[in-house]
Design a protein around this motif. Sequence first.
Motif, mmCIF file in Angstrom:
data_model
loop_
_atom_site.group_PDB
_atom_site.id
_atom_site.type_symbol
_atom_site.label_atom_id
_atom_site.label_comp_id
_atom_site.label_asym_id
_atom_site.label_seq_id
_atom_site.Cartn_x
_atom_site.Cartn_y
_atom_site.Cartn_z
ATOM 1 N N ALA A 51 17.810 17.409 0.898
ATOM 2 C CA ALA A 51 18.377 16.603 -0.262
ATOM 3 C C ALA A 51 17.206 16.222 -1.368
ATOM 4 N N ARG A 54 17.024 19.259 -3.300
ATOM 5 C CA ARG A 54 18.320 19.507 -4.228
ATOM 6 C C ARG A 54 18.147 18.508 -5.524
ATOM 7 N N GLU A 58 17.799 19.453 -9.491
ATOM 8 C CA GLU A 58 18.653 18.796 -10.540
ATOM 9 C C GLU A 58 17.808 18.118 -11.649
ATOM 10 N N ARG A 63 20.628 21.319 -12.911
ATOM 11 C CA ARG A 63 21.600 21.997 -12.163
ATOM 12 C C ARG A 63 21.341 21.884 -10.524
ATOM 13 N N SER A 64 22.292 21.850 -9.913
ATOM 14 C CA SER A 64 22.123 21.851 -8.224
ATOM 15 C C SER A 64 21.901 23.218 -7.813
ATOM 16 N N GLU A 102 27.185 19.332 4.189
ATOM 17 C CA GLU A 102 27.741 18.032 4.029
ATOM 18 C C GLU A 102 26.708 17.250 3.239
ATOM 19 N N ARG A 103 25.365 17.074 3.669
ATOM 20 C CA ARG A 103 24.436 16.537 2.993
ATOM 21 C C ARG A 103 24.198 17.061 1.763
ATOM 22 N N LEU A 104 24.285 18.194 1.456
ATOM 23 C CA LEU A 104 24.073 18.950 0.291
ATOM 24 C C LEU A 104 25.271 18.922 -0.936
ATOM 25 N N GLY A 105 26.213 18.332 -0.291
ATOM 26 C CA GLY A 105 27.539 17.982 -1.335
ATOM 27 C C GLY A 105 28.369 19.360 -1.422
ATOM 28 N N GLY A 106 28.574 20.204 -0.089
ATOM 29 C CA GLY A 106 29.148 21.272 0.110
ATOM 30 C C GLY A 106 28.645 22.648 -0.417
ATOM 31 N N VAL A 107 27.341 22.608 -0.804
ATOM 32 C CA VAL A 107 26.847 23.944 -1.313
ATOM 33 C C VAL A 107 26.959 24.831 0.183
#
Length: 316
Positions: A51, A54, A58, A63-64, A102-107
């Motif tokens: 995280a 990430r 950003e 950008r992610s 999940e922790r990375l927002g779905g990547v």
Amino acid sequence: MRHVIALDVGGTGMKAALVGADGTLLYESRRATGRERGPEAVVEDILGFAAELRAHGEERYGRSAAAAGVAVPGIVDTANGIAVYAANLGWRDVPLRALLGERLGGVPVALGHDVRTGGLAEGRIGAGRGTDRFLFVPLGTGIAGAIGIGGAIEEGAHGCAGEIGHVVVRSGGPECGCGQRGCLETLASASAVSRAWAAASGDPDADAADCAKAVVSGDETAARVWQEAVDALADGLVTALTLLDPRTLIIGGGLAEAGETLFTPLRAAVEARVTFQKLPAIVPAALGDTAGCLGAGLLAWDLLDTSDTLTTEVTG
């Protein structure tokens, strides 16, 4: 700049990076694994570390990360994204891919075995670059192997391909953690040489690097300890090359840092043992301890390439 997150989780330390599309390490960071705090804490640290990377991407690139790749030790179910078992980390059946996603927002997240992931990097951008068939063998705390064929790493039917460290080379030899006796890693790993030299020298703090230095200085006892390890390693490697017929043997890990103190007698020992087999090139690994992290980045980019191809096929 488009980039991916790469994580290489070891028994004592974690290496992380943001990796560009051309394999460039855009940002690197390291921290202790902290396994003494238990497997749950280690998993949480992995998630938190990812995280942080990430967030760094950003902030710096606006950008992610497009994907993430993580390499872990032990038994790994890459198809289902599960870290099945790692003795040195104490975990079992950790759904690491899902947790990271999940922790990375779905990547998208790719999970790989540490040695096979390091082998992927050595094969594509390291010592095996341009070689169609190679075997990567790091000599560290233990010994494992990565079988490279046509730009990919062979995992085997059950995810256990390449476990050369558990080939028995001395029947009735030292007991191995796997339950057998005389496994290659009990005799030729960096930790095995450290144990043997500590006992032979009478210095409990002596390690493999000290043994190599003593060999160079002409110490006969060190030379004997070293040659016994080289002979065991040569026996294991000849078994592997008989089965796999690689064009190149890539030797890495801590023991390989001894340079020609290892490679000169090892090449001679392997050559003395081959009969009908073709002698492969025996070369040092090129990427050092960044191989696992670079390989994790390659896994992430491969995942994106596959996803892009599938999307094109579906929409095209």
